[in-house]
Write a protein that holds these residues in place. Structure first.
Motif, PDB file in Angstrom:
ATOM      1  N   VAL A  89      10.808 -15.922 -41.879  1.00 32.31           N
ATOM      2  CA  VAL A  89      10.245 -14.888 -41.008  1.00 32.31           C
ATOM      3  C   VAL A  89      10.916 -14.857 -39.639  1.00 32.31           C
ATOM      4  CG1 VAL A  89       8.128 -13.976 -39.968  1.00 32.31           C
ATOM      5  CG2 VAL A  89       8.010 -15.161 -42.179  1.00 32.31           C
ATOM      6  N   PRO A  90      11.591 -13.750 -39.271  1.00 28.02           N
ATOM      7  CA  PRO A  90      12.016 -13.572 -37.879  1.00 28.02           C
ATOM      8  C   PRO A  90      10.787 -13.499 -36.971  1.00 28.02           C
ATOM      9  CG  PRO A  90      13.115 -12.008 -39.348  1.00 28.02           C
ATOM     10  CD  PRO A  90      12.000 -12.650 -40.135  1.00 28.02           C
ATOM     11  N   PRO A  91      10.871 -13.890 -35.674  1.00 31.55           N
ATOM     12  CA  PRO A  91      12.121 -14.144 -34.944  1.00 31.55           C
ATOM     13  C   PRO A  91      12.635 -15.580 -34.978  1.00 31.55           C
ATOM     14  CG  PRO A  91      10.278 -14.079 -33.424  1.00 31.55           C
ATOM     15  CD  PRO A  91       9.708 -13.792 -34.773  1.00 31.55           C
TER      16      PRO A  91
ATOM     17  N   ILE B 248       3.754 -13.264 -29.693  1.00 28.89           N
ATOM     18  CA  ILE B 248       4.305 -13.284 -31.055  1.00 28.89           C
ATOM     19  C   ILE B 248       3.942 -12.001 -31.790  1.00 28.89           C
ATOM     20  CG2 ILE B 248       4.396 -14.547 -33.234  1.00 28.89           C
ATOM     21  CD1 ILE B 248       3.105 -16.883 -31.786  1.00 28.89           C
ATOM     22  N   LEU B 249       2.653 -11.674 -31.753  1.00 32.77           N
ATOM     23  CA  LEU B 249       2.155 -10.583 -32.589  1.00 32.77           C
ATOM     24  C   LEU B 249       2.626  -9.212 -32.116  1.00 32.77           C
ATOM     25  CD1 LEU B 249      -1.498 -11.759 -33.336  1.00 32.77           C
ATOM     26  CD2 LEU B 249       0.562 -12.043 -34.719  1.00 32.77           C
ATOM     27  N   VAL B 250       2.658  -8.989 -30.804  1.00 30.21           N
ATOM     28  CA  VAL B 250       3.056  -7.665 -30.302  1.00 30.21           C
ATOM     29  C   VAL B 250       4.491  -7.315 -30.710  1.00 30.21           C
ATOM     30  CG1 VAL B 250       3.503  -6.292 -28.213  1.00 30.21           C
ATOM     31  CG2 VAL B 250       1.385  -7.605 -28.421  1.00 30.21           C
ATOM     32  N   PRO B 251       5.500  -8.195 -30.510  1.00 31.15           N
ATOM     33  CA  PRO B 251       6.847  -7.844 -30.980  1.00 31.15           C
ATOM     34  C   PRO B 251       6.921  -7.606 -32.486  1.00 31.15           C
ATOM     35  CG  PRO B 251       6.971  -9.688 -29.466  1.00 31.15           C
ATOM     36  CD  PRO B 251       5.516  -9.478 -29.767  1.00 31.15           C
TER      37      PRO B 251
ATOM     38  N   GLY C 286      10.529  -0.302 -31.231  1.00 34.36           N
ATOM     39  CA  GLY C 286      10.666  -1.097 -32.448  1.00 34.36           C
ATOM     40  C   GLY C 286      12.020  -1.745 -32.620  1.00 34.36           C
ATOM     41  N   GLN C 287      12.980  -1.417 -31.740  1.00 30.11           N
ATOM     42  CA  GLN C 287      14.260  -2.122 -31.792  1.00 30.11           C
ATOM     43  C   GLN C 287      14.018  -3.595 -31.443  1.00 30.11           C
ATOM     44  OE1 GLN C 287      17.762   0.424 -30.167  1.00 30.11           O
ATOM     45  NE2 GLN C 287      15.929   1.158 -29.099  1.00 30.11           N
ATOM     46  N   PRO C 288      14.545  -4.531 -32.233  1.00 28.73           N
ATOM     47  CA  PRO C 288      14.227  -5.955 -32.026  1.00 28.73           C
ATOM     48  C   PRO C 288      14.430  -6.439 -30.599  1.00 28.73           C
ATOM     49  CG  PRO C 288      15.357  -5.678 -34.110  1.00 28.73           C
ATOM     50  CD  PRO C 288      15.381  -4.330 -33.434  1.00 28.73           C
ATOM     51  N   ILE C 289      15.518  -6.002 -29.941  1.00 27.50           N
ATOM     52  CA  ILE C 289      15.770  -6.466 -28.570  1.00 27.50           C
ATOM     53  C   ILE C 289      14.672  -5.978 -27.632  1.00 27.50           C
ATOM     54  CG2 ILE C 289      17.316  -6.235 -26.580  1.00 27.50           C
ATOM     55  CD1 ILE C 289      19.658  -6.212 -28.521  1.00 27.50           C
ATOM     56  N   VAL C 290      14.294  -4.697 -27.757  1.00 26.23           N
ATOM     57  CA  VAL C 290      13.255  -4.137 -26.890  1.00 26.23           C
ATOM     58  C   VAL C 290      11.909  -4.789 -27.192  1.00 26.23           C
ATOM     59  CG1 VAL C 290      12.040  -2.035 -26.218  1.00 26.23           C
ATOM     60  CG2 VAL C 290      14.487  -1.947 -26.719  1.00 26.23           C
ATOM     61  N   ALA C 291      11.592  -4.955 -28.486  1.00 28.61           N
ATOM     62  CA  ALA C 291      10.303  -5.558 -28.869  1.00 28.61           C
ATOM     63  C   ALA C 291      10.182  -6.978 -28.332  1.00 28.61           C
ATOM     64  CB  ALA C 291      10.162  -5.547 -30.390  1.00 28.61           C
ATOM     65  N   LEU C 292      11.257  -7.743 -28.406  1.00 27.64           N
ATOM     66  CA  LEU C 292      11.218  -9.119 -27.910  1.00 27.64           C
ATOM     67  C   LEU C 292      11.177  -9.168 -26.386  1.00 27.64           C
ATOM     68  CD1 LEU C 292      13.652 -10.808 -30.442  1.00 27.64           C
ATOM     69  CD2 LEU C 292      11.217 -11.284 -30.175  1.00 27.64           C
ATOM     70  N   LEU C 293      11.796  -8.195 -25.729  1.00 32.54           N
ATOM     71  CA  LEU C 293      11.668  -8.118 -24.270  1.00 32.54           C
ATOM     72  C   LEU C 293      10.219  -7.842 -23.877  1.00 32.54           C
ATOM     73  CD1 LEU C 293      14.879  -6.150 -23.185  1.00 32.54           C
ATOM     74  CD2 LEU C 293      14.246  -8.475 -22.486  1.00 32.54           C
ATOM     75  N   VAL C 294       9.539  -6.991 -24.635  1.00 35.50           N
ATOM     76  CA  VAL C 294       8.115  -6.751 -24.398  1.00 35.50           C
ATOM     77  C   VAL C 294       7.340  -8.050 -24.592  1.00 35.50           C
ATOM     78  CG1 VAL C 294       6.058  -5.542 -25.237  1.00 35.50           C
ATOM     79  CG2 VAL C 294       8.227  -4.302 -25.008  1.00 35.50           C
TER      80      VAL C 294
END
Length: 455
Positions: free
Chosen positions: A161-163, A242-245, A275-283
């Protein structure tokens, strides 16, 4: 056929270098790419129409990290922030309150399953060891059963499971950097089934006591974690990064489905962007920042980011070198030949599992097995009929199943579990190593069944 022999020799040398001679996987992979490229007959220097072997290696290294490198770094930073703030302990406490202590091995397995999504399984085990021991005493359950249940719960999401960096790197190698939502969507239930398999194996040891020495260092390590963390954060603050991204990434994937469930306007653009992984993880990183309150503010944040970058650097280098190795293979006709041959053998989805399992068992690192195998099989997907998005996701799952088969004496996680659980080495092989074998086999059987339905 000559290229196949060269590939077998290069892979054998790669495994030998990283396992027997303890050469760092980055150097071993880079050396394999260079030696393999020369042996395959790639030009030594750039020509007018063809790239030289060095250009191919550099291109493969840079292209992969350009797509997935920031995701790995951001995921690692969030994991370090959660670990240092004591969020992993809070998550564990919340799950215990929800499930109670009637089924202790199930409870500790579920705790491991969630904690290991952002936190490395080794660190997660150290952090949760004291909690596991306390729950074992309170419910009069064997520490061995509890240890294996925790370890297999952690291990499941660590490889699927990512991330978590390993699955992210494998997804990047297989062209899924923009489809991490789909990887998460498939990876979480696959991880849940393998965690259940590990739990059932752990329950075989409910009446067995540890035969090893007392692990005082486990208590000291946990006390150090608690001292660094200070007051534990709340449940929402612990789970949200964790959950929000994960939710954003999954919504981003849903938004771009052909059925256009969010329409074609602003909602589609917003979900696709977030939903782009980089943006989601920044959030997720922004949401995690309040955890630093009372820990030193900007200074603490800078120090923890530095620690996270230090932790991510080897993974980035190994991932990039894996991309270089894959690029060398893609520059030959080997992919078409092997794909046709393997398709004729009918082993399909089992091939990446077997390669990953061989690498894992030989050199010990699940992350290296995930990165190397994904780079190796990427050129074969078309010939194997697995080049659709779902096919690629299932290949990531098959590689993940192999990357947990098996954890033994050359794996740092094996020794963390053994020493912190007070098991003898013989007990650890019967309990922990066998559990990872059960998990891996269960995982690949499930993936094979999914491939019959979905691909």
């Amino acid at each position: 056929m000559v290229d196949v022999i060269i590939l077998v020799v290069v892979v054998a040398l790669l495994v030998l270098a990283s396992s027997t001679f303890r050469i760092h996987p980055f150097i071993a992979l880079l050396g394999a790419a260079l030696v393999g490229g020369i042996a395959f007959g790639l030009p030594l220097v750039d020509g007018e129409e063809t790239d030289g072997v060095v250009t191919v290696i550099a291109g493969g290294f840079g292209n992969l990290l350009g797509g997935i490198g920031l995701v790995i770094v951001l995921g690692t930073i969030i994991g370090v922030l959660l670990e240092r703030a004591g969020a992993a302990v809070t998550m564990a406490n919340v799950i215990i309150r929800l499930l109670g202590d009637r089924f202790p091995t199930l409870t500790i397995s579920i705790i491991g399953y969630f904690v290991s999504i952002p936190v490395f399984c080794d660190s997660g085990y150290v952090i949760l060891n004291s909690l596991k021991e306390s729950l074992a005493k309170r419910t009069m359950t064997s520490p061995i059963a509890m240890s294996v249940a925790l370890a297999t719960g952690l291990y499941a999401t660590h490889t699927f499971v990512p991330p978590t960096p390993g699955p992210i790197a494998a997804a990047g190698n297989l062209g899924l950097a923009d489809q991490l939502g789909l990887v998460i969507l498939v990876g979480m239930p696959v991880a849940a089934v393998t965690a259940l398999a590990g739990l059932l194996w752990a329950n075989r040891f409910r009446s067995e006591e540890p035969a090893g020495i007392e692990a005082e260092e486990a208590k000291e390590a946990f006390e150090e974690v608690k001292e660094q963390a200070g007051p534990l954060p709340g449940a929402v603050a612990s789970f949200a990064p964790i959950l929000v991204p994960i939710v954003l990434i999954m919504l981003g994937s849903v938004a771009q489905l052909p059925a256009a469930p969010f329409g074609e306007g602003v909602a589609l653009t917003a979900f696709a962007f977030l939903g782009q992984p980089i943006v989601a993880l920044l959030v997720g990183l922004l949401i995690a920042l309040p955890l630093l309150r009372g820990q030193g503010g900007v200074t603490a944040f800078t120090d923890q980011v530095a620690d996270a970058i230090t932790a991510a650097a080897p993974i980035l280098l190994i991932t990039g070198a894996g991309g270089a190795f894959g690029a060398v293979i893609q520059a030959t006709d080997l992919g078409d030949y092997l794909g046709t041959t393997l398709s004729g053998l009918g082993i399909g989805i089992f091939m990446p599992f077997l390669v990953s399992a061989a690498l894992k068992s030989a050199q010990g690192s699940s992350t290296v097995a995930l990165v190397t195998t994904s780079a190796l099989v990427a050129p074969l997907l078309g010939s194997l009929g697995l080049d659709s998005d779902l096919g690629r996701v299932l290949v990531v799952m098959a590689i993940g199943a192999g990357a947990m088969t098996v954890s033994h004496a050359n794996d740092s996680f094996f020794w963390v579990v053994t020493q912190f659980s007070r098991m003898s080495v013989a007990q650890a092989y019967r309990a922990q190593t066998a559990a990872t074998l059960v998990q891996g086999v269960t995982g690949i059987v499930l993936v094979w069944l999914l491939s019959l339905v979905l691909v």
